[in-house]
Design an enzyme around this catalytic site. Structure first.
Site, PDB file in Angstrom:
ATOM      1  N   LYS A  46       9.133   2.462  10.635  1.00 17.27           N
ATOM      2  CA  LYS A  46       9.040   1.037   9.806  1.00 17.27           C
ATOM      3  C   LYS A  46       9.592   1.169   8.525  1.00 17.27           C
ATOM      4  CE  LYS A  46       4.185   2.341   8.826  1.00 17.27           C
ATOM      5  NZ  LYS A  46       2.797   2.300   9.436  1.00 17.27           N
ATOM      6  N   ARG A 140      -7.995  -3.938  11.497  1.00 16.41           N
ATOM      7  CA  ARG A 140      -6.765  -4.611  11.028  1.00 16.41           C
ATOM      8  C   ARG A 140      -6.385  -4.962  12.096  1.00 16.41           C
ATOM      9  NH1 ARG A 140      -2.627  -0.219   8.094  1.00 16.41           N
ATOM     10  NH2 ARG A 140      -2.353  -0.111  10.319  1.00 16.41           N
ATOM     11  N   TYR A 256      13.059   0.156 -25.393  1.00 17.91           N
ATOM     12  CA  TYR A 256      12.115  -1.020 -25.744  1.00 17.91           C
ATOM     13  C   TYR A 256      10.920  -0.657 -26.274  1.00 17.91           C
ATOM     14  CZ  TYR A 256      14.892  -4.261 -22.852  1.00 17.91           C
ATOM     15  OH  TYR A 256      15.851  -5.077 -22.244  1.00 17.91           O
ATOM     16  N   MET A 304      14.759  -1.861 -16.800  1.00 17.79           N
ATOM     17  CA  MET A 304      15.033  -2.494 -15.512  1.00 17.79           C
ATOM     18  C   MET A 304      16.238  -1.615 -14.730  1.00 17.79           C
ATOM     19  SD  MET A 304      16.426  -6.317 -14.209  1.00 17.79           S
ATOM     20  CE  MET A 304      14.879  -7.028 -15.224  1.00 17.79           C
TER      21      MET A 304
END
Ligand code: PLP
Length: 353
Positions: A46, A140, A256, A304
Protein backbone atom coordinates in the site's frame (compact mmCIF):
# COMPACT_ATOMS: atom_id res chain seq x y z
CA UNK A 1 3.59 34.57 -29.02
CA UNK A 2 3.73 31.57 -26.71
CA UNK A 3 6.10 29.03 -28.10
CA UNK A 4 4.53 25.60 -28.44
CA UNK A 5 6.40 23.03 -26.42
CA UNK A 6 5.70 19.54 -27.73
CA UNK A 7 4.25 17.06 -25.20
CA UNK A 8 7.07 14.72 -26.02
CA UNK A 9 9.82 17.13 -24.89
CA UNK A 10 11.85 15.07 -22.43
CA UNK A 11 12.34 16.51 -18.96
CA UNK A 12 16.01 16.80 -18.03
CA UNK A 13 17.19 14.41 -15.29
CA UNK A 14 16.25 15.41 -11.76
CA UNK A 15 18.67 16.60 -9.08
CA UNK A 16 16.89 14.40 -6.56
CA UNK A 17 16.42 10.66 -6.61
CA UNK A 18 15.58 7.75 -4.35
CA UNK A 19 18.02 4.88 -4.82
CA UNK A 20 16.34 1.53 -4.23
CA UNK A 21 18.57 -1.39 -3.31
CA UNK A 22 16.58 -4.16 -4.96
CA UNK A 23 18.98 -6.84 -3.63
CA UNK A 24 18.30 -5.67 -0.08
CA UNK A 25 14.54 -5.65 -0.76
CA UNK A 26 14.64 -9.25 -2.04
CA UNK A 27 16.91 -10.30 0.84
CA UNK A 28 14.54 -8.72 3.37
CA UNK A 29 11.58 -10.65 1.95
CA UNK A 30 13.59 -13.89 1.98
CA UNK A 31 14.67 -13.28 5.60
CA UNK A 32 11.12 -12.45 6.72
CA UNK A 33 9.80 -15.49 4.87
CA UNK A 34 12.32 -17.67 6.73
CA UNK A 35 11.44 -16.00 10.07
CA UNK A 36 7.78 -16.79 9.32
CA UNK A 37 8.50 -20.49 9.85
CA UNK A 38 5.83 -22.70 8.31
CA UNK A 39 3.95 -19.65 7.03
CA UNK A 40 4.72 -17.86 3.78
CA UNK A 41 5.43 -14.14 3.80
CA UNK A 42 3.26 -11.83 1.71
CA UNK A 43 3.88 -8.10 1.29
CA UNK A 44 2.05 -4.91 2.21
CA UNK A 45 2.56 -2.69 -0.86
CA UNK A 46 0.00 0.00 0.00
CA UNK A 47 0.94 3.68 -0.27
CA UNK A 48 3.10 2.98 -3.33
CA UNK A 49 5.04 0.30 -1.43
CA UNK A 50 5.52 2.67 1.51
CA UNK A 51 6.91 5.33 -0.83
CA UNK A 52 9.58 3.07 -2.29
CA UNK A 53 7.58 2.75 -5.53
CA UNK A 54 5.26 -0.19 -6.20
CA UNK A 55 6.24 -0.44 -9.87
CA UNK A 56 9.79 -1.17 -8.86
CA UNK A 57 9.19 -3.09 -5.62
CA UNK A 58 6.46 -5.51 -6.68
CA UNK A 59 8.42 -7.36 -9.42
CA UNK A 60 11.39 -7.74 -7.04
CA UNK A 61 9.15 -9.21 -4.33
CA UNK A 62 7.41 -11.43 -6.88
CA UNK A 63 10.72 -12.77 -8.17
CA UNK A 64 11.86 -13.40 -4.58
CA UNK A 65 8.81 -15.65 -4.12
CA UNK A 66 6.05 -13.42 -2.75
CA UNK A 67 2.53 -14.41 -3.84
CA UNK A 68 0.25 -12.20 -1.72
CA UNK A 69 0.19 -8.41 -2.15
CA UNK A 70 -1.88 -6.05 0.01
CA UNK A 71 -2.92 -2.54 -1.05
CA UNK A 72 -5.22 -0.26 0.95
CA UNK A 73 -7.21 1.69 -1.66
CA UNK A 74 -8.93 0.50 -4.82
CA UNK A 75 -7.02 3.27 -6.61
CA UNK A 76 -3.79 1.43 -5.76
CA UNK A 77 -4.71 -1.70 -7.71
CA UNK A 78 -3.63 -0.08 -10.98
CA UNK A 79 0.00 0.22 -9.88
CA UNK A 80 0.23 -3.51 -9.04
CA UNK A 81 -1.99 -4.99 -11.73
CA UNK A 82 -0.07 -6.29 -14.70
CA UNK A 83 2.95 -7.04 -12.49
CA UNK A 84 1.38 -10.04 -10.75
CA UNK A 85 -1.75 -12.13 -11.40
CA UNK A 86 -4.82 -10.25 -10.09
CA UNK A 87 -5.78 -13.08 -7.74
CA UNK A 88 -2.60 -12.38 -5.75
CA UNK A 89 -3.81 -8.84 -4.92
CA UNK A 90 -5.96 -8.01 -1.86
CA UNK A 91 -7.57 -4.62 -1.20
CA UNK A 92 -7.59 -3.93 2.54
CA UNK A 93 -10.26 -1.22 2.67
CA UNK A 94 -12.82 -3.58 1.14
CA UNK A 95 -15.88 -2.72 -0.95
CA UNK A 96 -17.25 0.57 0.40
CA UNK A 97 -19.57 0.96 -2.60
CA UNK A 98 -21.18 -1.17 -5.30
CA UNK A 99 -18.65 0.28 -7.74
CA UNK A 100 -15.83 -1.12 -5.60
CA UNK A 101 -17.41 -4.58 -5.58
CA UNK A 102 -18.01 -4.48 -9.35
CA UNK A 103 -14.42 -3.35 -9.91
CA UNK A 104 -13.05 -6.21 -7.79
CA UNK A 105 -15.01 -8.75 -9.83
CA UNK A 106 -14.04 -7.21 -13.16
CA UNK A 107 -10.35 -6.90 -12.20
CA UNK A 108 -10.22 -10.31 -10.53
CA UNK A 109 -8.65 -8.94 -7.32
CA UNK A 110 -9.75 -9.94 -3.81
CA UNK A 111 -11.64 -7.54 -1.59
CA UNK A 112 -10.89 -7.79 2.11
CA UNK A 113 -14.32 -7.92 3.73
CA UNK A 114 -14.33 -5.85 6.93
CA UNK A 115 -17.97 -5.77 8.09
CA UNK A 116 -21.37 -7.38 7.57
CA UNK A 117 -22.46 -4.52 5.25
CA UNK A 118 -19.33 -5.13 3.15
CA UNK A 119 -20.06 -8.88 3.15
CA UNK A 120 -23.62 -8.26 1.93
CA UNK A 121 -22.41 -5.80 -0.72
CA UNK A 122 -19.91 -8.35 -1.98
CA UNK A 123 -22.44 -11.18 -2.08
CA UNK A 124 -25.03 -8.96 -3.80
CA UNK A 125 -22.46 -8.05 -6.47
CA UNK A 126 -22.04 -11.77 -7.17
CA UNK A 127 -19.41 -12.60 -4.56
CA UNK A 128 -16.53 -14.96 -5.16
CA UNK A 129 -13.16 -15.46 -3.53
CA UNK A 130 -12.38 -12.82 -0.88
CA UNK A 131 -10.37 -12.27 2.29
CA UNK A 132 -12.02 -11.63 5.65
CA UNK A 133 -10.60 -9.23 8.26
CA UNK A 134 -11.70 -9.95 11.81
CA UNK A 135 -11.22 -7.33 14.50
CA UNK A 136 -9.52 -8.91 17.51
CA UNK A 137 -8.78 -5.75 19.46
CA UNK A 138 -7.38 -2.92 17.33
CA UNK A 139 -10.90 -1.53 16.80
CA UNK A 140 -10.12 -0.21 13.38
CA UNK A 141 -11.47 -2.01 10.32
CA UNK A 142 -12.70 -5.57 10.74
CA UNK A 143 -15.69 -7.77 11.40
CA UNK A 144 -16.55 -7.82 15.12
CA UNK A 145 -16.02 -11.21 16.79
CA UNK A 146 -19.76 -11.27 17.58
CA UNK A 147 -20.58 -11.29 13.83
CA UNK A 148 -18.56 -14.44 13.09
CA UNK A 149 -21.61 -16.68 13.45
CA UNK A 150 -23.80 -14.54 11.19
CA UNK A 151 -25.24 -16.45 8.25
CA UNK A 152 -23.85 -13.80 5.86
CA UNK A 153 -20.33 -14.58 7.07
CA UNK A 154 -20.98 -18.25 6.42
CA UNK A 155 -21.80 -17.58 2.76
CA UNK A 156 -18.42 -15.94 2.02
CA UNK A 157 -15.78 -17.83 0.07
CA UNK A 158 -12.85 -16.88 2.32
CA UNK A 159 -9.29 -17.34 1.10
CA UNK A 160 -7.34 -15.53 3.85
CA UNK A 161 -8.91 -15.05 7.27
CA UNK A 162 -6.90 -12.18 8.73
CA UNK A 163 -6.62 -9.99 11.75
CA UNK A 164 -4.24 -7.15 12.59
CA UNK A 165 -2.13 -6.65 15.73
CA UNK A 166 -2.29 -3.30 17.50
CA UNK A 167 0.96 -3.48 19.50
CA UNK A 168 3.21 -6.12 17.94
CA UNK A 169 6.19 -3.77 18.39
CA UNK A 170 5.71 -3.97 22.19
CA UNK A 171 5.62 -6.82 24.69
CA UNK A 172 2.11 -6.39 26.02
CA UNK A 173 -0.77 -8.69 26.99
CA UNK A 174 -2.88 -7.39 24.11
CA UNK A 175 -0.76 -9.46 21.68
CA UNK A 176 -1.70 -12.76 23.34
CA UNK A 177 -5.33 -11.70 23.68
CA UNK A 178 -5.54 -10.87 19.97
CA UNK A 179 -3.81 -14.14 19.08
CA UNK A 180 -6.37 -16.17 21.06
CA UNK A 181 -9.31 -14.31 19.50
CA UNK A 182 -7.81 -14.90 16.05
CA UNK A 183 -7.62 -18.63 16.84
CA UNK A 184 -11.23 -18.52 17.96
CA UNK A 185 -12.16 -16.87 14.65
CA UNK A 186 -10.27 -19.59 12.76
CA UNK A 187 -12.48 -22.15 14.42
CA UNK A 188 -15.66 -20.23 13.60
CA UNK A 189 -15.31 -19.39 9.88
CA UNK A 190 -14.23 -21.71 7.11
CA UNK A 191 -11.23 -20.37 5.21
CA UNK A 192 -8.29 -21.56 3.15
CA UNK A 193 -5.48 -19.69 4.97
CA UNK A 194 -5.05 -17.67 8.16
CA UNK A 195 -2.90 -14.57 8.71
CA UNK A 196 -2.15 -12.34 11.72
CA UNK A 197 1.41 -11.01 11.79
CA UNK A 198 2.72 -7.77 10.33
CA UNK A 199 6.51 -7.18 10.36
CA UNK A 200 6.76 -6.91 14.13
CA UNK A 201 4.32 -9.80 14.63
CA UNK A 202 6.67 -12.14 12.75
CA UNK A 203 9.17 -11.73 15.60
CA UNK A 204 6.53 -12.77 18.19
CA UNK A 205 6.94 -16.43 17.26
CA UNK A 206 5.17 -19.41 15.72
CA UNK A 207 1.83 -18.85 17.50
CA UNK A 208 1.44 -15.69 15.44
CA UNK A 209 2.44 -17.08 12.03
CA UNK A 210 -0.57 -19.05 10.75
CA UNK A 211 -0.30 -19.71 7.00
CA UNK A 212 0.64 -16.24 5.78
CA UNK A 213 2.43 -13.23 7.27
CA UNK A 214 2.05 -9.65 6.00
CA UNK A 215 5.25 -7.68 6.48
CA UNK A 216 5.39 -4.11 5.23
CA UNK A 217 7.90 -1.79 6.90
CA UNK A 218 10.58 -4.45 7.43
CA UNK A 219 10.64 -5.25 3.70
CA UNK A 220 11.62 -1.64 3.09
CA UNK A 221 14.33 -1.41 5.74
CA UNK A 222 12.41 -0.74 8.95
CA UNK A 223 13.08 -2.65 12.15
CA UNK A 224 9.99 -2.29 14.36
CA UNK A 225 11.42 -4.73 16.91
CA UNK A 226 14.97 -5.23 18.19
CA UNK A 227 14.95 -8.87 17.02
CA UNK A 228 14.78 -7.72 13.39
CA UNK A 229 17.50 -5.08 13.60
CA UNK A 230 20.46 -7.31 12.69
CA UNK A 231 18.63 -8.99 9.80
CA UNK A 232 16.92 -6.19 7.91
CA UNK A 233 18.90 -4.18 5.35
CA UNK A 234 18.38 -0.57 4.29
CA UNK A 235 16.47 -0.34 1.00
CA UNK A 236 15.79 3.34 0.24
CA UNK A 237 18.50 6.00 0.08
CA UNK A 238 17.56 9.61 -0.71
CA UNK A 239 20.21 11.13 -3.00
CA UNK A 240 20.54 14.83 -3.88
CA UNK A 241 22.84 16.75 -6.19
CA UNK A 242 24.87 19.74 -5.03
CA UNK A 243 23.52 22.72 -6.98
CA UNK A 244 25.90 25.34 -5.65
CA UNK A 245 29.01 25.55 -3.49
CA UNK A 246 29.66 28.65 -1.37
CA UNK A 247 32.52 29.84 0.79
CA UNK A 248 31.36 31.34 4.08
CA UNK A 249 33.32 33.75 6.25
CA UNK A 250 33.21 33.79 10.04
CA UNK A 251 29.94 35.46 11.06
CA UNK A 252 28.00 34.54 7.89
CA UNK A 253 24.63 32.95 8.60
CA UNK A 254 22.81 30.24 6.66
CA UNK A 255 19.17 29.97 5.62
CA UNK A 256 15.88 31.27 7.01
CA UNK A 257 16.10 32.93 10.42
CA UNK A 258 19.90 32.65 10.37
CA UNK A 259 19.88 29.74 12.81
CA UNK A 260 23.43 28.72 11.85
CA UNK A 261 26.33 31.16 12.00
CA UNK A 262 29.79 30.16 10.77
CA UNK A 263 32.50 30.47 13.42
CA UNK A 264 35.30 30.28 10.88
CA UNK A 265 35.65 30.24 7.07
CA UNK A 266 33.98 27.11 5.66
CA UNK A 267 32.71 25.54 2.43
CA UNK A 268 29.05 24.64 2.18
CA UNK A 269 26.87 23.04 -0.51
CA UNK A 270 23.24 23.68 -1.43
CA UNK A 271 21.28 20.55 -2.32
CA UNK A 272 17.92 20.10 -4.05
CA UNK A 273 16.16 18.50 -1.10
CA UNK A 274 13.64 20.21 1.13
CA UNK A 275 10.52 19.75 3.20
CA UNK A 276 8.31 19.68 0.10
CA UNK A 277 10.16 16.46 -0.74
CA UNK A 278 9.43 15.03 2.71
CA UNK A 279 12.76 16.03 4.23
CA UNK A 280 11.01 17.81 7.07
CA UNK A 281 12.12 20.83 9.06
CA UNK A 282 12.82 18.57 12.01
CA UNK A 283 16.14 17.82 10.26
CA UNK A 284 17.17 21.49 10.55
CA UNK A 285 20.58 21.67 12.22
CA UNK A 286 20.29 17.93 12.92
CA UNK A 287 20.26 15.92 9.68
CA UNK A 288 23.36 14.41 8.14
CA UNK A 289 24.44 13.74 4.57
CA UNK A 290 26.93 11.06 3.66
CA UNK A 291 29.63 10.84 1.03
CA UNK A 292 32.16 8.04 0.98
CA UNK A 293 33.09 7.73 4.64
CA UNK A 294 32.39 11.41 5.41
CA UNK A 295 29.47 12.81 7.39
CA UNK A 296 28.21 16.22 6.24
CA UNK A 297 25.95 17.95 8.78
CA UNK A 298 22.87 19.93 7.75
CA UNK A 299 23.35 23.62 8.54
CA UNK A 300 20.50 25.89 9.57
CA UNK A 301 16.87 25.48 8.51
CA UNK A 302 15.70 23.00 5.90
CA UNK A 303 13.67 25.05 3.40
CA UNK A 304 10.98 23.98 0.95
CA UNK A 305 13.25 22.96 -1.93
CA UNK A 306 16.75 23.27 -0.53
CA UNK A 307 19.04 22.31 2.31
CA UNK A 308 22.55 23.58 3.04
CA UNK A 309 25.23 21.16 4.17
CA UNK A 310 28.71 21.51 5.60
CA UNK A 311 31.25 20.28 3.04
CA UNK A 312 34.24 20.54 5.41
CA UNK A 313 34.44 16.75 5.63
CA UNK A 314 34.59 16.24 1.84
CA UNK A 315 36.60 19.01 0.16
CA UNK A 316 36.63 17.04 -3.11
CA UNK A 317 32.90 17.62 -3.61
CA UNK A 318 31.72 20.19 -6.12
CA UNK A 319 28.64 21.31 -8.01
CA UNK A 320 26.83 18.42 -9.70
CA UNK A 321 28.13 15.79 -7.27
CA UNK A 322 25.62 13.57 -5.47
CA UNK A 323 25.40 13.02 -1.75
CA UNK A 324 23.20 10.73 0.31
CA UNK A 325 20.87 11.67 3.16
CA UNK A 326 21.55 9.52 6.24
CA UNK A 327 18.18 7.75 6.27
CA UNK A 328 18.70 4.36 7.90
CA UNK A 329 15.17 4.02 9.27
CA UNK A 330 15.71 2.88 12.88
CA UNK A 331 18.42 5.53 13.49
CA UNK A 332 16.62 8.23 11.51
CA UNK A 333 13.47 7.63 13.58
CA UNK A 334 15.42 8.03 16.82
CA UNK A 335 17.13 11.19 15.54
CA UNK A 336 14.02 12.86 14.10
CA UNK A 337 11.22 11.75 16.41
CA UNK A 338 9.25 10.60 13.34
CA UNK A 339 8.19 6.95 13.01
CA UNK A 340 9.99 4.68 10.56
CA UNK A 341 6.69 4.48 8.65
CA UNK A 342 6.36 8.26 8.37
CA UNK A 343 9.97 8.69 7.30
CA UNK A 344 9.43 6.46 4.26
CA UNK A 345 5.91 7.42 3.21
CA UNK A 346 6.78 11.13 3.43
CA UNK A 347 9.24 10.98 0.55
CA UNK A 348 7.39 12.85 -2.16
CA UNK A 349 6.89 12.72 -5.91
CA UNK A 350 9.85 14.94 -6.81
CA UNK A 351 12.21 12.04 -6.14
CA UNK A 352 13.10 10.16 -9.31
CA UNK A 353 12.38 6.56 -8.36
C1 PLP B 1 0.03 -2.06 6.70
C2 PLP B 1 -0.44 -3.37 7.11
C3 PLP B 1 0.46 -4.43 7.29
C4 PLP B 1 1.96 -4.25 7.30
O1 PLP B 1 2.35 -3.72 8.55
P1 PLP B 1 3.88 -3.41 8.90
O2 PLP B 1 3.83 -2.93 10.32
O3 PLP B 1 4.31 -2.33 7.97
O4 PLP B 1 4.64 -4.64 8.72
C5 PLP B 1 -0.08 -5.68 7.52
N1 PLP B 1 -1.41 -5.88 7.59
C6 PLP B 1 -2.30 -4.88 7.46
C7 PLP B 1 -3.76 -5.16 7.56
C8 PLP B 1 -1.85 -3.59 7.22
O5 PLP B 1 -2.72 -2.60 7.11
Amino acid sequence: MVKNVPDTLPTPPRALRLDIDTDALAANWTALNALSGAARAGAAVKADAYGVGARQAVPVLRDAGCRDFFVAHWSEVGAVRGLVPPEWISVLHGPLTEEDAAFARAAGVKPVINSLPQARRWLEAGGGRCDLMVDTGINRLGLPMAALGDETTGRLEVDVLLSHLASADEDVLLNGRQCRRWEEARGAVSHARASLANSAGIALGADYHGDLTRPGIALYGGAPRRELAGTIRQVARPMAAIMQVRDLQAGDSVGYNATFVAEAPMRVGVIALGYADGYLRCWSGKGRMLHGGSVLPVLGRVSMDMTVVDLSGAPELGEGDWIEADYSLPDAATASGLSQYELLTLLADRFAR
